[in-house]
Structure formats: C-alpha cells, structure tokens
Design a protein around this motif. Structure first.
Motif, short mmCIF file in Angstrom:
data_model
loop_
_atom_site.label_atom_id
_atom_site.label_comp_id
_atom_site.label_asym_id
_atom_site.label_seq_id
_atom_site.Cartn_x
_atom_site.Cartn_y
_atom_site.Cartn_z
N PHE A 114 30.85 38.91 48.30
CA PHE A 114 31.90 39.76 47.70
C PHE A 114 33.25 39.30 48.24
N VAL A 137 36.86 40.05 43.19
CA VAL A 137 37.79 41.06 42.65
C VAL A 137 39.20 40.49 42.65
N SER A 177 37.57 39.69 47.73
CA SER A 177 38.65 40.39 47.06
C SER A 177 39.97 39.69 47.31
N ASP A 235 38.61 42.76 37.65
CA ASP A 235 39.83 43.33 38.25
C ASP A 235 39.57 44.74 38.78
N ASP A 236 38.30 45.13 38.85
CA ASP A 236 37.97 46.49 39.28
C ASP A 236 36.83 46.42 40.29
N ALA A 237 37.16 46.71 41.56
CA ALA A 237 36.17 46.58 42.63
C ALA A 237 34.96 47.50 42.38
N GLY A 253 32.68 45.96 39.95
CA GLY A 253 31.94 44.88 40.60
C GLY A 253 30.74 45.41 41.36
N GLN A 254 30.94 46.54 42.09
CA GLN A 254 29.82 47.15 42.82
C GLN A 254 28.76 47.67 41.86
N ASP A 291 41.66 40.24 50.54
CA ASP A 291 41.09 39.80 51.82
C ASP A 291 42.07 38.82 52.48
#
Lengths: 435, 435
Positions: free
Chosen positions: A4, A310, A6, A273-275, A278-279, A9
């Motif tokens: 994962f 993300v 982002s 574009d949406d965490a 993604g989850q 990060d």
C-alpha cells in the motif's frame, strides 16, 4: 499483503521506484541450456527434437508423428462442445474484423524533382506460432497469433504446441483450424523454437516466430532473432487499474484477480484517488480469494506483487501509469475517456467500468499478445504488421538524377566512398555527353 | 575471382545454395566480452564508461566531457564547407519529406455489437542513435536514424558516436543538428549501448536504440533488447543487381563496387540473362579496381563474396532474388517496373538504370538502414514506425457487454481462468438485476 502506497508517504517516490523495478522472474540461467539445445537441433534435426520431446514431455514419437494428422485433428475437434465452438467462432470473427483494419497501404508518388518514390508491403512467406503447454494451453492465444498472420497473407502457418504426456487441448486444434494454420506440431520448448528457425528433415523452417512461452522459449527466441524475426520477449502478465471511488469494489477486485490468476509472477496494481476505496478493493480481493479456483496462484501473485497506490488526483495517476507503461490498463473513472486520452504508454486500454480486461483477452477484437515488463514504452501488441515487411521503392528519371545526383556525389566524396560517387557520376556524364 | 554460376551448370542449385549461405562474418565470440562490459556499465555507470573509452578509443575524458558542448558543436559545424552543408540540407529535407508520409493513422469505430474499438499511435519518449566511428563516421547515417525519430515525435534524441583519438567528423555534428538531436556523446562500442539502455549518472537512459555498428555493438544490442527496443541486428551490406544486356557494363560495375567498397565482408551479386554481359561487367569491375581509392577493400569483397549468376530468363532472376532477399535490389532491365512488381523480399528496390543504389544511400528519401543477411524475408528498413508504438483501445457499453460477454465467459471457463469469467459475470449479473 500487497504493497500500500500513498502519495503523502514520506518515502513515496522511493517506494514507487521499488515497485517499478520489482523483480518478478528468477535469474535461473537458462541461456547455456538453450544454446546447447539449439545447437543440437541444428546439428541433428529430427533426432534431436524427438529425443528432447521424450525427455521433457515424456512422449516417445517417431518423426512421422511430430505433426497432428488431419484425422487426429478431426477427431479432437469433434469433441469440442457446441457452446465452446460457437464462442471460439465469434471470437475468431471479431478478432479478424479488428485486424483487417490494420492492413497497411502501399504508396507511390512523384516528387518535385521528378523522382518516383514509394513503398510496398508484403507478407512473410512462413510463420511459426508457439503455443505453450498441454491441456492448459490457450485456444485464445492461437487465434491472437494466427489470425493476424492469416490477415497479413502469410502463405504457410504452423504451430508448435507441446503435449506433455500426450495431452492435447481439442480447443487449441479447433482454433488452429479456424485461423488457417496448416500444421500443428506436438513439440515445445527451445527445441520447437530451434526447429522452426532452422528447419529439420520434417519441420520446414519459417521466417517469423511469435507467441508467448516460458523462460526457455524466451531465451531461444532471443538467440534465433536475426535468423528469423520474432515478435517480442514476453514476461509475466500484468494489469494496472485506475479507478475512482465511484465503482463497485468487487468488480475491480475480480479484474485485478483476472491477471493474478495467470501466474504467481503476474502483477496487479490499483491506482485510486480514494484511500478508503483502495482498502475496500483489497478486502474484496481477499473475499474472492476464499473461493477462487486458482487462489493458489492468484493469492501469491497478489501477496508478493500486488499494490494499491493512492494518488492526489487523476493527473498523478496518469503520470504514474506512464512510468509503469502497463501491458493492460483499465480506466474505471468518471472521466475515463479524458484520462485515456492523456496516457502515452500502455499496450491496451480498457475504457470505463463496463470494459473488464478479460473482454480483451478473448473477444473484444484487439490482440491480447501485448508488451510486458514496461516495454510498452517502445513496443506494441501483436498486429498484422508483425507478419509483413515494407520494401521501399525509388525510380529516377535522367532529369531527376540530374537534379539531385550532384548532392549525392558530394556527400559520397565527403564520406570517402568514391565508387558511390562514381555510380552517380557515370550517369551524369552520359547526360552531359548527350546534351 | 568472384563466383560465376550459370543456370545450365549441372550443380547450379548446390552452388546457389552455397552462395546463399556463404559465411561473411567471423565467429569471434564477442558475447562474453560484451556481457562483462554491460554489467560493468550497469554497476559503475560513468566510471566504467570513462575507463572503457580510455581503453578502446584512447581518450581520457571527465564525465563532464562525455557530451559535446554546444560551443564545440558550433565550432566544428563552422568548418563544414558550403557545398557539403547544402548537400546535407537537401538530403535532410528529402528524407524528411519521405518519412513524413509514413506517419500512421489512429482509428476509432463502433461495431455492430456496440463495442467501441480502435488504436492510437504515440512516439517513444527517448531514442538513442548509434553512429559508428570517428572520422569515417557517416553523416548520412545520422540523418537516416534521427529524422524518422524526429518525424515520429520523439521528445529526446541522443547520439553516441565514438571519436577514437579525439577525431570527430564535423559533418556528423551538423547532421545531428539538422535532425533535432539534443545531445551527442563521444562514446562508442558496447559501453555506449549499455549506457543508453541503463543510463549512468551523466547519460539518461533511452527507450529505443537504433543504428549500425560492429560485432560488439550488435551483440550489445541483442543483449539489451527487452530493456529497450532495438531496430535490428545489422550485418555487412549487400547489393543484388538484376541487369539485362541492354546496359552499360561500367554503370553496373560501379554499382556493384559501391557496396563492395563499404567493407571486405560486403557482398555484390549480379544476376543477368546474358552470359556475355556478365563477363563484360566483371571486366569493367576489374578495370575500375585499378584506380579505385578503396580498391583495398572493394577488391577483396568482390573476390571473396562477389558473384555473377546467369539465369534462363527474368522469371528465374526474380525467383533467385527472393531466395537472396537482398538488402538493396537494383533492377536495370527493359521491363524494370514489371520485374520489381514481382519481387516479394527486398529491403529497397531501385528501379531502372537511372537509379543507382547510391541515390538511396544519401538523397532519394527512403531510409538506407535496411535489413541485411536475408532478413528482408521478415523485416523492413528503418522507418517512423520504429519510433512509435500502438495502444489498442476498447470501450464496452452495458449492451455491448451483454452481447459479447457470455462468449468471453465461456472461453474463460474453458481455459480454467475463473476470475476472467467472473469479471464479466459480475457485470452481467448487475445488468440482469437491473433489468
């Protein structure tokens, strides 16, 4: 667990680079083995091919059994269930219709100097298609290789498809017949590539070899390149899905799994574009893996090589996608068309949530033999052009030669290639004499 | 003495086969050396490149001297005589005009199932052109490699051109500037290929490498293929002239010599239907060799690899020509156009006695980077397409997926790829739920 990442990060760039250069294939040095096999087939022909087939595929054959007979093909094809036959015929006709549009145009014109210029396309005489593996061999790959060759006008088409322990897939033979293949040989590996490149007593050599294969086949193709043409050196398959939150996570999950189930080395990446989305997709993947038939393959692929990235916005998604240069790119976003228009490097794009990548594997029409391992930066999927070549044409009149010949002579002299210049000068002198 | 063959020789077929498979390159195993050089450049970057350049080209450089500066290029270009500049500019404009016609068309259409299909062409981001050797390097080769790349729309173009002992050809630098090259590096050999493929601290990696080179360059290109795209593995040059008795033997002789003078391994072949004319051409070659500047190269080439083949008629000439699949084919016959139309395998055809092959080397317009060693059976000369790639496009509507999706699902299940089928089924189920 897949990776994962982002965009916010701290080490995002380093992590993304690592993802980009993730090693998915073993380094096993097959090259020496393959060099020996090729030399053996060149030296001993059929005898080598038969011995290697006995060794690797556990098949004791005579030279007269290398190819399927027409009767053997008829008998196998007769076993194909009607629904599968109809599906394969629909696929063949759609793939043919798409590829017929790729036929290139010849050209011929006269320019202002009076020089007649142009080019002409022609098909290779003979092509050999490699179809991997026994019962697990894919009839769709036969269509995707053979139909472009047939559309190009290739005169002679053969297939090499190993049948380990004698197991052959009837659908592969039906696909061969539907796409105009003359001969199907029950051999595989580097020995099949060598036989097609150099010929044996039984197997006629071809001019071009295409089709996917394992590391041995890939190494053999690299070695015979030049002796024959090849399409590409294929690696494990991959998919990149760009999706916004406005999607059913389960649709995206099965799309990612449809690459992961090919091979433990396959790679499936989601950019969103949406965490939270993604989850949700990752959870949906896990749920599907509970029951998926090929979870033993798709699971390790997703665990070892899968990724959810993300991004800040869809502009960043496009930028990262071009760095990946994916084999398959699925775009399931509100503005799928606008995003697709911005992508520069991808083998195939599937636009909108109603276009799962699997459509392209079978029935959409475009080819499913596509550039892997970031090679979409410089190469294309298989097409009619892979089975054709272009001859350039030039015809000078005395007037045209008088107009442009002196410049050629000047350049020839500057390159110290006197005879080049003389070949122009001899003719210009004649013109001057005659004038 | 070159080989003389006649169709009525008892062993004509065997002799022609021998001609076809004549070995023109040494077997020197450069592959291991090249593998080491590539590994060294990947590991140590600039340091390795600089050391190898010192060793092979006798040039002690710093990393900041790898590329020509703008000022160095200006100074060199200022030395180019006006006649040569004008000739190079004419060549560049004619080559550009020819290659602009090769730009491919994008396509997009909707088929009867409602599926939107198509493709889109795009240029590679960066290309690297290899230009062999020092003062003897050919500005024409720069134009022939760089202009198709420029026309394709490549964003970044670099050249690697070794300058042994510091000697650079000003015309090469001018040709680079005329064809939009951003950077010219003064490095060569396998180290240049490795640097362009993998990048170093100073040299940015490219996506595609094209251009001719010696055995080390060819071996390096084969090894980096896949990491980057390459154009082809080039061998020594060759020409086939088909001529009837209605020609000046001296014209044909200089045409044959214009290939022979490239390289002792070059090959020049005459096919004629008139034995006396064949003898006359051979005599004219000998006469020209008395005074030719590069007789020390052209002489051995003609002696060792030259051939005169006397055929029954022009139909046989075409048949033999297709077996040779020549890089350059010159047709100097009454019915040159009719004969050209029958040829299937040739890199470039020069039609009629007023079209010496040298025109194609410099100024005709078509590319002079052409398939050698019989590879015109399956490949083409360099073109704009070598610097572009095609992305296929597919977009389904719910209706289109309903029409063709079930067949994809059937095929996926037949190939035991369940997730492929599920990715279609998940969407079809939604449609059924909504209906």
């Amino acid at each position: 667990m897949p990776v994962f990442l982002s965009h916010d990060d701290a080490d995002f760039d380093a992590q993304f680079e690592a993802l980009l250069h993730m090693k998915r294939e073993s380094d096993a040095d097959v090259d020496a083995v393959v060099a020996d096999i090729i030399a053996d087939v060149r030296n001993r022909g059929d005898a080598a091919v038969l011995e290697l087939t006995a060794k690797f595929d556990r098949m004791e054959l005579g030279a007269d059994q290398l190819a399927f007979t027409s009767e053997e093909m008829d008998a196998a094809i007769a076993q194909v269930p009607e629904a599968e036959r109809a599906a394969l015929e629909l696929a063949a006709s759609r793939i043919r219709a798409y590829h017929e549009r790729q036929l290139p145009q010849d050209a011929r014109w006269t320019d202002e100097a009076g020089a007649e210029l142009g080019w002409r396309w022609s098909a290779v005489d003979a092509a050999g298609l490699y179809v991997p593996g026994g019962l697990a061999s894919y009839p769709s790959s036969v269509l995707m290789n053979a139909i472009p060759a047939q559309v190009a006008g290739v005169r002679r088409l053969c297939i090499c498809a190993p049948t380990p322990d004698g197991l052959a897939n009837p659908l592969v033979l039906l696909a061969a017949r539907l796409s105009g293949v003359d001969t199907v040989y029950r051999i595989g590996g580097a020995q099949a590539v060598a036989a097609m490149a150099y010929g044996t007593q039984t197997i006629q050599r071809v001019d071009k070899i295409t089709g996917p294969g394992n590391a041995f086949v890939a190494a053999a193709k690299r070695r015979v390149f030049g002796q024959v043409g090849i399409d590409m050196i294929a690696g494990p398959s991959e998919i990149l899905v760009i999706a916004d939150a406005n999607n059913d996570p389960d649709w995206i999950a099965v799309d990612l799994l449809s690459q992961a189930e090919h091979d433990e080395s396959a790679q499936s990446i989601l950019i969103t574009d949406d965490a939270g989305f993604g989850q949700a997709v990752a959870a949906a993947v896990d749920a599907r893996l509970q029951t998926l038939e090929r979870a033993h393959i798709a699971g390790p692929s997703w665990r070892d090589f899968g990724a959810v990235v993300v991004v800040r916005d869809m502009a960043q998604a496009v930028e990262l996608s071009d760095r990946i240069a994916p084999e398959h790119l699925e775009i399931a976003c509100d503005d799928a068309e606008g995003i697709a228009a911005k992508v520069r490097h991808a083998g195939a794009i599937f636009i909108g949530a109603w276009t799962p990548e699997a459509i392209g594997d079978y029935i959409g029409g475009p080819n499913h033999v596509l550039p892997t391992a970031r090679s979409a930066r410089f190469s294309s999927g298989l097409s009619v052009l892979d089975f054709m070549k272009r001859t350039t044409l030039a015809r000078m009149t005395p007037e045209a030669l008088a107009a442009i010949g002196p410049a050629a002579e000047t350049l020839a002299i500057s390159e110290s290639l006197e005879a080049h210049g003389l070949s122009v000068r001899a003719r210009l002198d004649r013109l001057n004499t005659e004038a």
